[in-house]
Scaffold this motif. Structure first.
Motif, PDB file in Angstrom:
ATOM      1  N   UNK A   1      39.584  49.503  69.449  1.00  0.00           N
ATOM      2  CA  UNK A   1      40.806  50.259  69.660  1.00  0.00           C
ATOM      3  C   UNK A   1      40.683  51.150  70.878  1.00  0.00           C
ATOM      4  N   UNK A   2      41.814  51.349  71.571  1.00  0.00           N
ATOM      5  CA  UNK A   2      41.818  52.150  72.780  1.00  0.00           C
ATOM      6  C   UNK A   2      42.910  53.197  72.711  1.00  0.00           C
ATOM      7  N   UNK A   3      42.789  54.212  73.592  1.00  0.00           N
ATOM      8  CA  UNK A   3      43.840  55.200  73.735  1.00  0.00           C
ATOM      9  C   UNK A   3      44.275  55.794  72.417  1.00  0.00           C
ATOM     10  N   UNK A   4      45.594  55.844  72.189  1.00  0.00           N
ATOM     11  CA  UNK A   4      46.120  56.415  70.959  1.00  0.00           C
ATOM     12  C   UNK A   4      45.741  55.582  69.745  1.00  0.00           C
ATOM     13  N   UNK A   5      45.496  54.261  69.936  1.00  0.00           N
ATOM     14  CA  UNK A   5      45.121  53.398  68.814  1.00  0.00           C
ATOM     15  C   UNK A   5      43.866  53.898  68.112  1.00  0.00           C
ATOM     16  N   UNK A   6      42.932  54.403  68.889  1.00  0.00           N
ATOM     17  CA  UNK A   6      41.649  54.796  68.339  1.00  0.00           C
ATOM     18  C   UNK A   6      41.801  55.909  67.311  1.00  0.00           C
ATOM     19  N   UNK A   7      42.890  56.648  67.359  1.00  0.00           N
ATOM     20  CA  UNK A   7      43.067  57.810  66.493  1.00  0.00           C
ATOM     21  C   UNK A   7      43.998  57.544  65.324  1.00  0.00           C
ATOM     22  N   UNK A   8      44.479  56.316  65.153  1.00  0.00           N
ATOM     23  CA  UNK A   8      45.478  56.088  64.104  1.00  0.00           C
ATOM     24  C   UNK A   8      44.984  56.551  62.732  1.00  0.00           C
ATOM     25  N   UNK A   9      43.752  56.215  62.381  1.00  0.00           N
ATOM     26  CA  UNK A   9      43.246  56.594  61.052  1.00  0.00           C
ATOM     27  C   UNK A   9      43.274  58.102  60.857  1.00  0.00           C
ATOM     28  N   UNK A  10      43.060  58.853  61.944  1.00  0.00           N
ATOM     29  CA  UNK A  10      43.056  60.315  61.856  1.00  0.00           C
ATOM     30  C   UNK A  10      44.457  60.899  61.915  1.00  0.00           C
ATOM     31  N   UNK A  11      45.439  60.093  62.273  1.00  0.00           N
ATOM     32  CA  UNK A  11      46.790  60.601  62.474  1.00  0.00           C
ATOM     33  C   UNK A  11      47.712  60.329  61.282  1.00  0.00           C
ATOM     34  N   UNK A  12      47.198  59.660  60.266  1.00  0.00           N
ATOM     35  CA  UNK A  12      48.012  59.309  59.107  1.00  0.00           C
ATOM     36  C   UNK A  12      47.568  60.120  57.888  1.00  0.00           C
ATOM     37  N   UNK A  13      48.547  60.609  57.110  1.00  0.00           N
ATOM     38  CA  UNK A  13      48.219  61.334  55.887  1.00  0.00           C
ATOM     39  C   UNK A  13      48.156  62.830  56.039  1.00  0.00           C
ATOM     40  N   UNK A  14      48.703  63.374  57.123  1.00  0.00           N
ATOM     41  CA  UNK A  14      48.687  64.821  57.329  1.00  0.00           C
ATOM     42  C   UNK A  14      49.967  65.449  56.763  1.00  0.00           C
ATOM     43  N   UNK A  15      49.939  66.726  56.390  1.00  0.00           N
ATOM     44  CA  UNK A  15      51.139  67.391  55.878  1.00  0.00           C
ATOM     45  C   UNK A  15      52.236  67.429  56.937  1.00  0.00           C
ATOM     46  N   UNK A  16      53.457  67.116  56.533  1.00  0.00           N
ATOM     47  CA  UNK A  16      54.574  67.084  57.474  1.00  0.00           C
ATOM     48  C   UNK A  16      54.866  68.474  58.015  1.00  0.00           C
ATOM     49  N   UNK A  17      55.137  68.552  59.306  1.00  0.00           N
ATOM     50  CA  UNK A  17      55.542  69.813  59.920  1.00  0.00           C
ATOM     51  C   UNK A  17      57.039  69.823  60.230  1.00  0.00           C
ATOM     52  N   UNK A  18      57.683  68.651  60.144  1.00  0.00           N
ATOM     53  CA  UNK A  18      59.115  68.595  60.393  1.00  0.00           C
ATOM     54  C   UNK A  18      59.727  67.427  59.633  1.00  0.00           C
ATOM     55  N   UNK A  19      60.804  67.726  58.900  1.00  0.00           N
ATOM     56  CA  UNK A  19      61.499  66.683  58.157  1.00  0.00           C
ATOM     57  C   UNK A  19      62.862  66.364  58.737  1.00  0.00           C
ATOM     58  N   UNK A  20      63.222  67.036  59.837  1.00  0.00           N
ATOM     59  CA  UNK A  20      64.516  66.766  60.425  1.00  0.00           C
ATOM     60  C   UNK A  20      64.793  67.653  61.626  1.00  0.00           C
ATOM     61  N   UNK A  21      65.924  67.344  62.294  1.00  0.00           N
ATOM     62  CA  UNK A  21      66.343  68.116  63.463  1.00  0.00           C
ATOM     63  C   UNK A  21      67.870  68.074  63.534  1.00  0.00           C
ATOM     64  N   UNK A  22      68.471  69.143  64.121  1.00  0.00           N
ATOM     65  CA  UNK A  22      69.917  69.290  64.079  1.00  0.00           C
ATOM     66  C   UNK A  22      70.373  69.967  65.366  1.00  0.00           C
ATOM     67  N   UNK A  23      71.436  69.432  65.955  1.00  0.00           N
ATOM     68  CA  UNK A  23      71.951  70.038  67.180  1.00  0.00           C
ATOM     69  C   UNK A  23      73.454  69.833  67.284  1.00  0.00           C
ATOM     70  N   UNK A  24      74.187  70.926  67.557  1.00  0.00           N
ATOM     71  CA  UNK A  24      75.614  70.873  67.858  1.00  0.00           C
ATOM     72  C   UNK A  24      75.842  71.699  69.120  1.00  0.00           C
ATOM     73  N   UNK A  25      76.460  71.080  70.099  1.00  0.00           N
ATOM     74  CA  UNK A  25      76.648  71.726  71.394  1.00  0.00           C
ATOM     75  C   UNK A  25      75.313  72.227  71.956  1.00  0.00           C
ATOM     76  N   UNK A  26      74.294  71.481  71.727  1.00  0.00           N
ATOM     77  CA  UNK A  26      72.985  71.872  72.239  1.00  0.00           C
ATOM     78  C   UNK A  26      72.014  70.718  72.133  1.00  0.00           C
ATOM     79  N   UNK A  27      70.749  71.044  71.974  1.00  0.00           N
ATOM     80  CA  UNK A  27      69.759  69.983  71.896  1.00  0.00           C
ATOM     81  C   UNK A  27      68.558  70.383  71.062  1.00  0.00           C
ATOM     82  N   UNK A  28      67.760  69.400  70.711  1.00  0.00           N
ATOM     83  CA  UNK A  28      66.510  69.657  69.990  1.00  0.00           C
ATOM     84  C   UNK A  28      65.419  68.766  70.569  1.00  0.00           C
ATOM     85  N   UNK A  29      64.186  69.153  70.288  1.00  0.00           N
ATOM     86  CA  UNK A  29      63.056  68.357  70.753  1.00  0.00           C
ATOM     87  C   UNK A  29      61.913  68.383  69.754  1.00  0.00           C
TER      88      UNK A  29
END
Length: 238
Positions: free
Chosen positions: A68-96
């Motif tokens: 595995x290379x690049x971001x692939x090498x970290x997949x096992x470490x990137x799965x199963x973490x507590x969520x920090x965001x469940x959604x995003x909302x924007x009216x007359x503006x933006x989100x990121x």
């Protein structure tokens, strides 16, 4: 079996890790790297890394278990973490949502008369199966994913667009999470783009420049050996 460019790059990454860890001398590294980019089949690639461990893993032959290379090498470490965001909302503006954040197993985004950006290239994932629901009315959303991520796009566009476009081709990693992107774009658009991060692009550019320098040095050594083998009478005829 014929080898792909992605498989050659995975082998090259193993060789770079090996020389950085002191497992290979520079001369042997140059020889193997040159042979890697000239290889046409798995049978030619496999011996080049047979005695080397894959980055962060045990020894793995190319044909049986791709390194595995690049971001692939970290997949096992990137799965199963507590969520920090469940959604995003924007009216007359933006989100990121970008950088090092964790996507909930169900993430909902809504934008009306505005826009949003969802970048998964450095993100973590709460689960191996993730659903991202994008709804926009007279607005737009951009979802950016790494080429190696397993992504399925199924959305509806009404007087607008909902679809995927690709800048960087890639083969989804079998270890990556599966992300389903669904939703509705009304008088607006939702775009999903496969694109490498600047850091990943720079790493690939640096590797290619190093390879070209090594090939140029090898050609220079070859010319030097040729000149050394020629006698004075041979040189006088030039």
């Amino acid at each position: 079996m014929r080898a792909s460019d992605a498989e050659r790059e995975r082998v090259a990454e193993i060789l770079r890790e090996a020389v950085a860890e002191g497992r290979l001398e520079m001369e042997e590294f140059e020889q193997r790297l040159d042979a890697t980019y000239k290889a046409r089949t798995h049978g030619e690639l496999e011996p080049l890394v047979r005695d080397l461990p894959a980055p962060g893993a045990a020894v793995a032959p190319v044909g049986a278990a791709p390194a595995l290379t690049g971001s692939q090498r970290r997949w096992a470490d990137r799965i199963g973490k507590p969520a920090t965001s469940g959604g995003a909302f924007a009216i007359w503006g933006g989100f990121g949502r970008r950088g090092n954040w964790t996507v909930a197993r169900k993430f909902t985004a809504f934008a009306m008369w505005g826009g949003g950006e969802i970048d998964l290239r450095e993100a973590n994932f709460e689960d191996r199966e993730v659903v991202i629901r994008c709804f926009t009315i007279m607005g737009g959303m951009q979802v950016t994913v790494p080429p190696e991520l397993d992504v399925q796009v199924k959305g509806i566009g009404i007087l607008g667009g909902f679809g995927e476009r690709t800048k960087d081709d890639g083969v989804p990693s079998p270890d990556s999470p599966r992300v389903r992107i669904t939703g509705l774009a009304l008088l607006g658009g939702v775009g999903v783009e496969r694109k490498r991060s600047k850091a990943e692009k720079q790493r690939l550019r640096d590797a290619e420049l190093a390879r070209l320098r090594e090939l140029d040095q090898e050609r220079g050594r070859g010319r030097g050996r040729l000149e050394k083998g020629r006698g004075p009478s041979d040189r006088s005829d030039d």
